[in-house]
Write an enzyme that holds these catalytic residues in place. Structure first.
Site, PDB file in Angstrom:
ATOM      1  N   CYS A  60      32.106   4.258 -15.128  1.00 11.58           N
ATOM      2  CA  CYS A  60      30.856   4.812 -15.636  1.00 11.58           C
ATOM      3  C   CYS A  60      30.239   5.652 -14.526  1.00 11.58           C
ATOM      4  O   CYS A  60      30.866   5.884 -13.493  1.00 11.58           O
ATOM      5  CB  CYS A  60      29.907   3.726 -16.146  1.00 11.58           C
ATOM      6  SG  CYS A  60      29.171   2.668 -14.883  1.00 11.58           S
ATOM      7  N   ARG A 115      27.300  -0.419 -16.898  1.00 12.88           N
ATOM      8  CA  ARG A 115      28.313  -0.523 -17.951  1.00 12.88           C
ATOM      9  C   ARG A 115      29.714  -0.853 -17.467  1.00 12.88           C
ATOM     10  O   ARG A 115      30.369  -1.746 -18.020  1.00 12.88           O
ATOM     11  CB  ARG A 115      28.339   0.761 -18.789  1.00 12.88           C
ATOM     12  CG  ARG A 115      27.059   0.965 -19.582  1.00 12.88           C
ATOM     13  CD  ARG A 115      27.064   2.259 -20.356  1.00 12.88           C
ATOM     14  NE  ARG A 115      27.092   3.387 -19.435  1.00 12.88           N
ATOM     15  CZ  ARG A 115      27.290   4.648 -19.807  1.00 12.88           C
ATOM     16  NH1 ARG A 115      27.501   4.941 -21.069  1.00 12.88           N
ATOM     17  NH2 ARG A 115      27.281   5.619 -18.921  1.00 12.88           N
ATOM     18  N   ASP A 168      23.952   3.340 -23.237  1.00 12.31           N
ATOM     19  CA  ASP A 168      23.619   3.363 -21.819  1.00 12.31           C
ATOM     20  C   ASP A 168      22.273   2.678 -21.588  1.00 12.31           C
ATOM     21  O   ASP A 168      21.220   3.235 -21.875  1.00 12.31           O
ATOM     22  CB  ASP A 168      23.574   4.794 -21.296  1.00 12.31           C
ATOM     23  CG  ASP A 168      23.507   4.864 -19.786  1.00 12.31           C
ATOM     24  OD1 ASP A 168      23.153   3.840 -19.148  1.00 12.31           O
ATOM     25  OD2 ASP A 168      23.798   5.937 -19.242  1.00 12.31           O
TER      26      ASP A 168
END
Length: 159
Positions: free
Chosen positions: A12, A18, A131
């Site tokens: 990420c 994440r 996100d």
């Protein structure tokens, strides 16, 4: 599954939300299946925003807390950056969103062996992993990643 070790790198932007969540969720799922020894799972960043003087920041506290709610520890994880040389050393590079995929291709010098994937494609979805850096919704991110990791395991079992 065979005793072949399959190498994964989740990617990420900063490697504090994440991708480390994906790393530890997949590790937990594999452990629950008794398959941990057949996989090497890591995560990295496309940017250096969370890395200072060679030292990466730890997993962002709300991401760490969301993992802990599910009995998953990420202790000892610090942000690291994806490197071009990683391409030779991993079987799969799994990005969390379209921008990650673009940046992974740039950093890795392309994808001549077809190793780069977007996580949600394993769940039959074309969208990005939510996100939480912008939304603050770590629960939705956890659900997306868990669904993607389950799809990834299914993909491997069918392969």
């Amino acid at each position: 599954m065979s005793s072949i070790i399959i190498l994964y790198q989740f990617v990420c932007h900063g490697n504090i939300c994440r991708s480390p969540m994906a790393e530890f969720i997949l590790k937990k799922k594999l452990s629950d299946m008794g398959q941990s020894e057949n996989f090497y799972v890591r995560s990295s960043a496309t940017s250096t925003e969370e890395i200072y003087n060679g030292y990466g920041n730890p997993v962002y506290p709300p991401a760490k807390a969301e993992l802990a709610k599910h009995g998953i520890s990420c202790e000892g994880k610090f942000a690291v950056q994806l490197k071009k040389s990683d391409y030779e050393n991993y079987d799969y590079f799994i990005g969390m969103d379209t921008a990650n995929i673009r940046n992974m291709n740039r950093i890795l010098g392309g994808d001549k062996e077809g190793k780069i994937y977007k996580l949600m494609s394993f769940a039959g979805r074309g969208d990005d992993v939510a996100d939480p850096w912008y939304s603050g919704d770590f629960q939705t991110t956890y659900r997306d990643i868990s669904e993607g990791c389950s799809g990834l395991i299914k993909y491997l079992l069918e392969k």
